[in-house]
Design an enzyme around this catalytic site. Structure first.
Site, PDB file in Angstrom:
ATOM      1  N   LYS A  80       7.310  -6.732   7.153  1.00  0.00           N
ATOM      2  CA  LYS A  80       5.922  -6.819   7.595  1.00  0.00           C
ATOM      3  C   LYS A  80       5.615  -8.144   8.287  1.00  0.00           C
ATOM      4  CE  LYS A  80       4.066  -3.900   3.902  1.00  0.00           C
ATOM      5  NZ  LYS A  80       3.685  -2.603   4.361  1.00  0.00           N
ATOM      6  N   GLU A 100      -2.736 -11.945   3.014  1.00  0.00           N
ATOM      7  CA  GLU A 100      -3.647 -11.794   4.144  1.00  0.00           C
ATOM      8  C   GLU A 100      -5.051 -11.497   3.667  1.00  0.00           C
ATOM      9  OE1 GLU A 100      -1.687  -8.671   6.359  1.00  0.00           O
ATOM     10  OE2 GLU A 100      -2.927  -7.138   5.442  1.00  0.00           O
ATOM     11  N   HIS A 105      -3.408   2.511  -2.666  1.00  0.00           N
ATOM     12  CA  HIS A 105      -2.876   2.304  -1.325  1.00  0.00           C
ATOM     13  C   HIS A 105      -1.968   3.436  -0.871  1.00  0.00           C
ATOM     14  CE1 HIS A 105      -4.664  -1.571  -1.696  1.00  0.00           C
ATOM     15  NE2 HIS A 105      -3.890  -1.903  -2.693  1.00  0.00           N
ATOM     16  N   ARG A 164       9.446   6.283  11.900  1.00  0.00           N
ATOM     17  CA  ARG A 164       9.951   7.589  11.453  1.00  0.00           C
ATOM     18  C   ARG A 164       8.828   8.603  11.575  1.00  0.00           C
ATOM     19  NH1 ARG A 164       6.741   7.719   6.988  1.00  0.00           N
ATOM     20  NH2 ARG A 164       6.428   5.717   5.956  1.00  0.00           N
TER      21      ARG A 164
END
Ligand code: ADP
Length: 658
Positions: free
Chosen positions: A116, A200, A235, A297
């Protein structure tokens, strides 16, 4: 076109890929673990090869074994589906080295988007907006806490190697930071073998909006519009739809352009998804969306895009991997009607959505106009604890959003699963929720409405118990009738007998039951209308009960309003571990690994205090003290594998000696 394909996956997505591959005239080759020897995808494939024991690490994740089968079977290409090896650059490389086409992007693109932090840096360089935060390599807790302070709470800690919401923790204040960091790193290490994290800004009123992109080998990159996946729990996506409610043409164009740029920046080929988070406080606005990551994907939720664009994304994947040019331009991409997908899971919404495995005693999935069901299981199959417990994806399409949601709601109402508990009723409530219908929702919607959605522990359903009790009585009667006897087993009462029993007044007999594992004393009554069952404190059920009853060995599985109640005759010689009333016992909620122990023998604990963490299915389950007391003997050590229901320790009430 390729003549043969090996599908390096299982379950619904393997079935989905096989369907298209066969339609394209390809020979389909399945690989499977020992646990999946009889699975639907194995039956559907033209050939099937076993590659190892049940744990994915010994079968579906073994690159060497998959490549070996590909070579032996002469597979021209490998489709990895989603999950498992689909985003492993080494796998794409191993395919290339062995002259097998990989249905996916080049290894370099997987690698560039794999972490990430690196992906964010790349996106930023390509001019794509990213969430403000620290994406660097320092991992010292003091340093990261300082960064969190600078970013401003709430912040989100994410595993750099993350996926599926694992290793992700929201932190609201500085005092919670250290605990959350340790837990995120532990989860990240366990799931990805890499403990590194990034920190973040937590975007407020977040909406998850992603763009499906497609690229061929000749430099053409298009986007196939957006999907809104804001209905999430932990999530993880629960409901996905296309188009996104409240989407404007300007926002779609801005997001589509950003996604295409991100794909171009890594030389992408094939199907990919660029995930964005949008600050939804004032609706969707072109200046308030940020790149989160790119999934290199096919996505679980690709069917909603297929429904609104009229494309078969798997067929398109094969075509571009085979070197064909994309058969349409950006302007030719259609967007018609509306589509919604619900993920039907074997899990128990009343118990924190704990996966619920076991045999599917009955399975009825809706088949209707405007409904598509992608599933990999049939009645009689086991939902295995080794893999993702998804039972099916139910996709509804309609001319507009309301029509699609109405169809999905009806389909969920018609869904019947007996055995494992499921989220079917929860999904239906979600689809019917007014705020969701109004488009007034963000990723916190489910967590904020658990009670309204029925995802809290609820008391026994007396009508379901009655239906189960009556079914048990009838079954015993039938068994005895078959055996030539008119007695109803150990059950008292001759009302089934045909030897002149008088229907005079009302009779009543006690009947000891086990309901969801707990003992319940009910009473069987019968009068001129026939038998009925009464629970203490509950109303006598009406004569005709609206419930489906499925026989599962000695237990009756009663399904009423999407909820399952297990009813059996109480047998004093057996205990139902799964539902045992635990007292102070602390047991593993499911098969897994003990990863943390916060207590020692003799320590005092308060009700609700954290005692241990069991990691199962790559999620951490925190076990807490069920009551105030003292920790007794500890039966497991950190690192131990523990079976479902295994005793970990016990909280003894003060003064108790045991
Ligand atoms: P994973 O790869 O583990 O699935 P993602 O980065 O895709 O993780 O994020 C998963 C979900 O977490 C998103 O769909 C969104 O709901 C939430 N999320 C991620 N980043 C943020 C953020 N900065 N602020 C608020 N929510 C976020």
């Amino acid at each position: 076109m390729f003549e043969s394909v090996l599908i390096a996956n299982r379950g619904e997505i393997a079935c989905r890929i096989i369907r298209t591959a066969q339609a394209l005239g390809m020979r389909t080759i399945a690989v499977h673990s020992q646990a999946d020897a009889d699975a639907l995808f194995v039956q559907m494939a033209d050939e099937a090869w076993e590659i190892g024991p049940a744990p994915a690490s010994e079968s579906y994740l073994r690159i060497d074994k998959v490549i070996d089968v590909a070579l032996k079977s002469g597979a021209q290409c490998i489709h990895p589906g989603y999950g498992f090896l689909s985003e492993r650059a080494e796998f794409a490389e191993a395919c290339a080295e062995n002259g097998i086409a990989f249905i996916g992007p080049p290894a370099s693109a997987i690698r560039a988007m794999g972490l990430k932090d690196a992906a964010k840096a790349l996106a930023q360089k390509a001019g794509v907006p990213v969430v403000p935060g620290y994406h660097g390599s320092k991992q010292d807790p003091d340093f990261l806490r300082q960064k969190a302070y600078e970013i401003g709470y709430p912040v989100l800690i994410k595993a750099v190697a993350g996926g599926g919401g694992k290793g992700m923790k929201r932190v609201d204040k500085a005092t919670e930071f250290d605990d959350a960091l340790a837990s995120a790193m532990r989860e990240a290490q366990a799931s990805f073998g890499d403990p590194r994290v990034l920190v973040e800004k937590y975007v407020l009123s977040p909406r998850h909006v992603e763009i499906q992109i497609f690229a061929d080998q000749h430099g053409n990159v298009v986007h196939l519009n957006e999907r809104d996946c804001s209905l999430q729990r932990r999530h993880q996506k629960v409901i996905e739809e296309a188009p996104a409610p409240g989407m404007t043409p300007e926002m779609r164009e801005a997001m589509g352009k950003a996604a295409v740029e991100a794909a171009r920046a890594v030389g992408y080929v094939g199907a990919g998804t660029v995930e964005f988070i949008a600050d939804g406080r004032e609706g969707l606005r072109p200046d308030r969306f940020y790149f989160m990551e790119m999934n290199t994907r096919l996505q679980v939720e690709h069917p909603v895009t297929e429904a609104v664009t009229g494309l078969d994304l798997v067929a398109l994947q094969f075509r571009v991997a085979h070197g064909e040019t994309l058969p349409f331009t950006q302007e030719e991409v259609r967007l018609e009607g509306h589509a919604v997908e619900a993920r039907l899971y074997a899990e128990d919404p009343e118990k924190g959505f704990l996966p619920s495995t076991g045999r599917l005693w009955a399975l009825e999935l809706p088949e209707d106009f405007g409904i598509r069901v992608d599933s990999g299981v049939e009645a009689g199959d086991e939902v295995s604890p080794f893999y993702d417990p998804m039972i099916a994806k139910i996709i509804a399409r309609g001319a507009d959003r309301d029509e699609a949601l109405d169809r999905l709601s009806r389909a969920l109402g018609e869904t019947l699963v007996a055995g494992p508990r499921t989220n079917a009723a929860f999904l239906k409530k979600l689809v019917d929720a007014q705020a969701f219908r109004d488009g007034a929702f963000d990723t916190g919607f489910i967590d904020q409405n658990l009670e309204e959605l029925g995802a809290v522990e609820r008391p026994l359903d007396p009508i379901a118990v009655a239906a189960g009790a009556l079914a048990l009585v009838r079954r015993d009667h039938d068994r005895n009738a078959l055996a030539g006897s008119v007695a109803v087993g150990d059950l008292p009462g001759p009302w089934w007998a045909s030897d002149g029993f008088q229907l005079v007044g009302q009779r009543q007999t006690g009947l000891p039951l086990m309901v969801d594992g707990a003992r319940v004393e009910g009473a069987l009554t019968w009068d001129a209308q026939g038998p009925a069952f009464e629970l203490p404190g509950a109303q006598s059920p009406p004569g005709a009960v609206e419930a489906s009853v499925v026989e599962a060995g000695e237990t009756m599985l009663v399904l009423r309003e999407g909820r399952q109640t297990r009813v059996a005759i109480h047998d004093p010689t057996t205990v139902d571990l799964e539902h045992l009333d635990a007292g102070g016992l602390i047991k593993a909620p499911m098969h897994g690994k003990l990863v943390a122990l916060f207590v020692e023998t003799g320590q005092s604990v308060e009700k609700g205090q954290r005692v241990a963490v069991v990691e199962a299915m790559k999620m951490e389950h925190v076990l807490t003290a069920p009551l105030d007391g003292v920790i007794g003997e500890i039966a497991a050590a950190i690192g131990d594998q523990v079976g479902e229901g295994a005793r970990i320790t016990v909280v003894l009430e003060e003064g108790d000696t045991a």
